[in-house]
Every structure is written in C-alpha cells, then in structure tokens.
Write an enzyme that holds these catalytic residues in place. Structure first.
Site, PDB file in Angstrom:
ATOM      1  N   ARG A  36       5.637   0.200   3.057  1.00 19.41           N
ATOM      2  CA  ARG A  36       4.960   1.494   2.872  1.00 19.41           C
ATOM      3  C   ARG A  36       3.481   1.268   2.532  1.00 19.41           C
ATOM      4  O   ARG A  36       2.594   1.590   3.308  1.00 19.41           O
ATOM      5  CB  ARG A  36       5.683   2.284   1.759  1.00 19.41           C
ATOM      6  N   ASP A  37       3.213   0.678   1.389  1.00 21.18           N
ATOM      7  CA  ASP A  37       1.827   0.545   0.926  1.00 21.18           C
ATOM      8  C   ASP A  37       1.042  -0.401   1.829  1.00 21.18           C
ATOM      9  O   ASP A  37      -0.141  -0.189   2.093  1.00 21.18           O
ATOM     10  CB  ASP A  37       1.827   0.023  -0.524  1.00 21.18           C
ATOM     11  N   HIS A  66       2.782  -0.342 -10.819  1.00 22.75           N
ATOM     12  CA  HIS A  66       2.404  -0.579  -9.421  1.00 22.75           C
ATOM     13  C   HIS A  66       0.967  -1.085  -9.469  1.00 22.75           C
ATOM     14  O   HIS A  66       0.055  -0.329  -9.794  1.00 22.75           O
ATOM     15  CB  HIS A  66       2.528   0.752  -8.661  1.00 22.75           C
ATOM     16  N   HIS A 108      -2.455  -3.377  -8.014  1.00 28.20           N
ATOM     17  CA  HIS A 108      -3.210  -3.954  -6.886  1.00 28.20           C
ATOM     18  C   HIS A 108      -4.077  -5.091  -7.400  1.00 28.20           C
ATOM     19  O   HIS A 108      -4.523  -5.075  -8.544  1.00 28.20           O
ATOM     20  CB  HIS A 108      -4.065  -2.871  -6.212  1.00 28.20           C
ATOM     21  N   CYS A 130      -5.215   1.563   0.289  1.00 24.04           N
ATOM     22  CA  CYS A 130      -4.994   3.006   0.238  1.00 24.04           C
ATOM     23  C   CYS A 130      -6.033   3.643   1.134  1.00 24.04           C
ATOM     24  O   CYS A 130      -7.228   3.425   0.956  1.00 24.04           O
ATOM     25  CB  CYS A 130      -5.128   3.526  -1.195  1.00 24.04           C
TER      26      CYS A 130
HETATM   27 ZN    ZN Z   1      -0.574   1.067  -3.969  1.00 25.45          ZN
END
Ligand code: ZN
Length: 313
Positions: free
Chosen positions: A14-15, A210, A212, A243
C-alpha cells in the site's frame, strides 16, 4: 511485564506502491504478499480503497484482497480514507480497515479535502456502517493518525491536537489507534513524549507506530517506541514508499532491517529473515525501476546469527 513479542505489519504493497506511477501487475503484488506471508509476516496492508482516477495503482484492490485472503493465518488490511472506501473494502472482504486522519489541517485538506474534524465525522459514519453489519462480516477498525510528528506544509504539529484526536477516535469506536510519522519529522525523544501523552489519554488502545526513514531516524524512533511500550510497527520491504501528498517523504522503515534489530535484541517477530530477504530479492527483480534501500540485505546476517529464541510454552 511488557511482551517480548513484536508484531510487524508490512505496508509496502500500500504505502510503497501508492507513489509508483506504473501499474504493478496484480500477480506481482500477490507474489510479494505470498512471499512475505511465507516468511512469517502475519499482517499485510495490501492496498488502499480509493477511486481509480486518484490512485490508478489500486485499481485491482478487490482482486488483491481476494487473493490475499486465501493465505491461511494472514490478516489482510487495507487503508480507507472515507466511507465509500470502507464499503468497498468490506465488500472485498478485508479483515482490518485502517482509517486515516491527518492531524495537520493542510495535509488533511490536500489528502482527503476535509479538515481533521470533518474527517473525524467521516470516521463516525464508518463506525455506524460497520455496526450495521452482521458481526462475522465486521472487520477490525483501526484509526491511523497521520502527520503526528510534523508536516511538510505546517512544520510542527500541536501535541495537544494529537491527543485530542486520538481520544476522539477511541471514543468514537476505534478498536485501536496508531500514530504515523508520515513525513519523517519525528525524533526519538518526541516519539517517547507523544506516545506517553497519548497513552495517558487512551491507554493500551494506542497500539502501533508507522514510521518513515526520511531523515535516517526510523529505527531510532522504532526503538524509542519500543521503550515506551509499543509492540506493533508498520514497515515496508526494501523501504519502498512515500506519500503523494507529502513531497519529499521517502520510504517506510525497512522491514528486514527492523526485524533484524528486534530479533537481535531478543524480541520475537515470528519472521524468518532469510526468507524475508528472498522476498526482497524477488520484488527487486520484479520492480527494476524502483529505489530499494536498507542495510541487512547488503551486509548479510552476522555469522552464527539465530534471532530470538522461540517462545517457551
Ligand atoms: Zn506512510
């Protein structure tokens, strides 16, 4: 006693893929998901339920969910930004919905064209929709707060606003809440402070981080989260990710490096790093134009490395 088991949710499909322009064939996505599940990853965020014109990469979301659901023991999660996405995700049969609400007003408007409080109202509509389902069709509902630690548009984010929205989501009916460093602004002291502050409000309902690795602090932040009691982390194989509404936000923390750190510390992930590295190699071969990062794939495991001992009954 705090658990010595840590859950890893792979979010790369997904990401990682949401910023990949060329459509990745469904077979590549499902081979990736299968390979990670075979390595012992028990939860994978496999797609996002958004309109095809917004993110064409997820045009095959329902097909990916259907195939992922055939893997025994795997929790199939999907990101949903709104009620429409939640309806589609439930129709596809996901086990877990992750609803996203950005604390930063500017990021929220860019991402979902709603203010944080309007997005909170959308969450309440999703809760009502899920409550209308037969219990066996009702997926787990996670609420993910994004841009918690900083925002590319606004810079610093007010921690009181983070606590207010986390409490509102828990109150509205989130089964659990996670905090996302969407744009890689967090530092370890901030992670400790914000996790502690949110836990003071909603306790163990705050389950996951979550992170990064935009500025190289990803694993340090994960360690700070661990020390603050967090036992669930999102990560992406090879650090794929970003993103589309947060320019400069690079990939998630690297799954295989995170597993290596945790297992080295004696924490159990249930994941076989060797098989995870095989999955990475296969994915790199399938996505030759993408940027993969990380360390352990290059350095290899130290001689005699065994990881955490298995749990004793
Ligand atoms: Zn993310």
């Amino acid at each position: 006693m705090v658990s010595d088991t840590v859950e890893i949710c792979e979010v790369g499909p997904r990401d990682g893929l949401q910023s990949v322009k060329d459509f990745v064939p469904t077979a590549v996505k499902t081979a990736w998901i299968s390979a990670e599940a075979a390595a012992g990853v028990r939860e994978i965020e496999v797609c996002s339920f958004v309109p095809e014109r917004v993110v064409p990469q997820f045009a095959d979301a329902a097909a990916v969910v259907a195939l992922a659901r055939t893997i025994p023991g795997l929790t199939v999660a999907a990101l949903v930004p709104n009620l429409r996405g939640a309806r589609d995700a439930v129709a596809a049969g996901v086990h877990k919905l992750t609803f996203t609400l950005s604390v930063s007003r500017s990021h929220s408007l860019a991402n979902v064209r709603r203010t944080p409080d309007e997005q909170l109202a959308e969450f309440v509509r999703i809760v009502a929709f899920l409550a209308s389902l037969e219990p066996e069709r009702r997926p787990q509902l996670s609420a993910g707060l994004s841009t918690v630690f900083g925002c590319v548009y606004e810079g610093a984010v007010d921690e009181r606003e983070v606590c207010r929205l986390a409490a509102a989501l828990a109150e509205a009916g989130a089964d659990d809440v996670s905090l996302a460093d969407t744009t890689g602004h967090a530092d370890p002291a901030q992670i400790r402070r914000v996790v502690t502050a949110v836990r003071a409000g909603i306790g163990e309902r705050l389950t996951a981080l979550h992170l990064h690795d935009t500025r190289g602090l990803g694993l340090a932040n994960a360690l700070a989260g661990l020390e603050a009691g967090i036992r669930s982390f999102d990560a992406a194989l090879g650090g794929l990710g970003g993103c589309p509404f947060a320019p400069g936000a690079l990939g998630n923390i690297v799954t295989e490096d995170l597993v290596y750190m945790l297992e080295s510390m004696g924490l159990r992930t249930g994941i076989d790093i060797g098989r995870l590295l095989d999955a990475r190699r296969a994915l790199e071969a399938a996505l030759p134009g993408e940027r993969f990062v990380g360390h352990i794939h290059r350095a290899g495991l130290p001689k005699g490395f065994r990881g955490a001992p298995p749990a004793t009954a």
